[in-house]
Design an enzyme around this catalytic site. Sequence first.
Site, short mmCIF file in Angstrom:
data_model
loop_
_atom_site.label_atom_id
_atom_site.label_comp_id
_atom_site.label_asym_id
_atom_site.label_seq_id
_atom_site.Cartn_x
_atom_site.Cartn_y
_atom_site.Cartn_z
N ASP A 179 -6.60 4.86 1.51
CA ASP A 179 -6.97 3.33 1.19
C ASP A 179 -8.47 2.88 2.33
O ASP A 179 -8.69 3.83 3.26
CB ASP A 179 -5.80 2.63 0.97
N HIS A 186 0.64 -1.02 0.19
CA HIS A 186 0.43 -0.24 -0.17
C HIS A 186 0.87 1.34 -0.40
O HIS A 186 0.53 2.48 -0.54
CB HIS A 186 -1.00 -0.09 0.79
#
Length: 209
Positions: A114, A13
């Site tokens: 996210d 990520h």
Amino acid sequence: MHVVMLPWSAFGHIIPFFQLSVAIAKAGVRVSLVSTPRNIERLPKLPPNLSSLIKFVELPFPTMEDGQIFPEGAEATVDVPFEKIQFLKVAFDLLQQPFKQYVADASPDWIIVDFFPHWVTEICREYGVPLVFFAVLSASTSAFLGPVDGGRPSRPSPESMTSPPEWITFSSSVALKGFEEKAFLSGDATDEASVRNNLIRKLSTDFEA
């Protein structure tokens, strides 16, 4: 224009968020990428011509209590065994107040997150900052998991993963087999320390962003 970015503490990520930071900075926009000190130390070097536009903001994990311990210096999923990732989630959630204070001080124009920090939605509402959800999942995976209908997930149970998505308008036979569904959600099934599992976190953030 100032954009603040907060990825989950996994390099699958963090690196896409780093790459997005570089892309945004190339357009002349100031970017602040927020993570923990050791994660920031392990990031690639910035392009020299963009160093004035990208700032790394270090927010250390607060001290954890109740014996929720993972290895010293562990700040990303790569640093901990699978069964202790649940405690990494707890530590990450403790960044809510430090991040809120940073937003109050920095007054960003946009915040990009996210799936993990669902609590950023409340911070954005309080300070009137627009929120963007940046999915590091593929479009096909997001489509398989389905949309959020009034805050309710399209996949309400593990068993629902074993049928093709009804919301896809073309014929599809894509579905998980029983053993795949168990593996797909295995991290959530053993997640006793964190209040919300990964799927609920993603759907909460999707719905609010």
